[in-house]
Write a protein that holds these residues in place. Structure first.
Motif: not given
Length: 394
Positions: A146-147, A166-168, A365-366, A370-371
């Motif tokens: 996911r991201g 871009r976030n993962v 989003i974050f 993500t953290r």
């Protein structure tokens, strides 16, 4: 990811990465932010390639003496959550013939310097070759990678160059996070940077010396399982595209020439523009731009700006925005994407701010995933240099 000669937000590790790959660039966003110290593994691909891969494997082993246990621990935690199926090893073996022999040689060369077990049993403290391959093929056998992502370009970018965040949101644990690294491959043709993990040969996200950036994002469809022998591995296809392409069009042609076991999005950027490749399994792939025809439930209308979440939003793509997180993140991206070429062009810091936006948890989003994910909270990234046979920290 900013492709010009500005040093805005650059860290010493980012400067070292630019020096090694020969690309003026700044990595931004929750996933592509390089903390100091950072990890850069340098693999030199030349005529003595087998020796190079063994050397790289030995350098990794020297810096991570228990790397096998760390990968095994992650797989144990992962399959303890998802349920380990004994047929997974057979799925892995079925896909191997479709993977370029060069990458199989690289895997074997790296593994030759590790302590590899003959037993496939996540959680036993050892790593088998099948388990090492399984790490490379998680996206192909059903792990949700996911991201989300966001990019601007053209006159809407304050610098005039594309900027991508871009976030993962990939599930990780401390054992996997401790292996985070950037691997730079260099040869006579240039270089590519693999933003991933020590010993990780496929590419979840990466870029090359031409400024081409590619990143994989999940987009699952409710489809029955299929024969893995009929499909190619997406992370290796991304790497191949970065090795052979300088522009989005060439990379897109490479990626759409194969069938994959997973349905996904590919976030693509070069020195000119940013696009998304919507690539459902068993359906024609479609290119998405800012001016494409979007589904009525997922409107966009944001010139020279684009966002991507874990579902398809083109009108002609399969409808799969089942998860409220995807819908809410899409709406949030659209509400934040209010840049223009006049009095409000997007700066690098604006993209960083969007990718770290935490409004409306847990659908932010974050978010919490993500953290604890890739490149956000980590005690140390590593530098291992095989090009000059040294091992050091940034």
């Amino acid at each position: 990811y900013k492709r010009n000669h500005s040093n805005e937000t650059a860290t010493p590790a980012a400067a070292e990465l630019r020096r090694r790959i020969g690309l003026p660039a700044v990595l931004v966003g929750a996933m592509c932010r390089i903390p100091d110290p950072a990890g850069i593994l340098c693999g030199c691909a030349g005529q003595k390639r087998h020796r190079d891969w063994r050397t790289l494997g030995g350098a990794i082993k020297q810096r991570f003496p228990d790397i096998e246990k760390r990968y095994d621990t992650y797989l144990h935690h992962l399959f303890d959550r998802l349920g380990f199926e004994q047929g997974i090893a057979e799925q892995v073996q079925a896909m191997l013939p479709n993977i370029d022999q060069r990458y199989r040689d690289e895997m074997e060369g790296i593994a030759s310097r590790w302590q590899i077990s003959s037993r496939d049993q996540p959680g036993d403290g050892y790593l088998s070759l099948n388990e090492y391959w399984l790490m490379q093929l998680l996206a192909d056998i059903g792990l949700r990678t996911r991201g989300s992502g966001f990019g601007v370009w053209g006159t809407t970018s304050a610098s005039g160059s594309p900027v991508v965040g871009r976030n993962v949101d990939w599930y990780t644990d401390e054992s996997l996070r401790s292996l985070q690294a950037i691997t730079v491959y260099q040869d006579q043709r240039g270089g590519i940077a693999n933003i991933g993990f020590a010993g990780y040969v496929g590419m979840l996200s990466g870029f090359n010396q031409h400024g081409l950036f590619l990143a994989h994002l999940d987009s699952p469809l409710r489809q029955p399982d299929s024969d893995p022998a009929a499909y190619h591995a997406i992370f290796f296809a991304i790497r191949r595209a970065l090795e052979t392409s300088s522009r989005i069009a060439a990379a897109r042609a490479q990626l759409t020439g194969k069938q994959y076991a997973s349905s996904h999005n590919i976030l693509m950027a070069d020195k000119i523009e940013v696009q998304v490749l919507e690539q459902p399994r068993a359906s024609p792939p479609l290119v998405r731009t800012d001016s494409s025809r979007y589904r009525a439930s997922n409107p966009w209308n944001r010139p020279e700006q684009i966002a991507v979440v874990d579902c398809y939003v083109l009108a002609r793509s399969p409808s799969n925005c089942y998860d409220s997180q995807d819908t809410l993140r899409w709406q949030r991206f659209r509400s934040l994407a209010r840049f223009n070429a006049g009095d409000n062009p997007a700066r690098v810091t604006d993209i960083i701010e969007i990718m770290f936006d935490n409004a409306h948890p847990p659908q932010a989003i974050f978010n919490s995933s993500t953290r604890t994910g890739h490149g956000v909270h980590t005690s140390e990234w590593q530098i291992l240099s095989v090009c000059d046979t040294s091992v050091r920290s940034a």
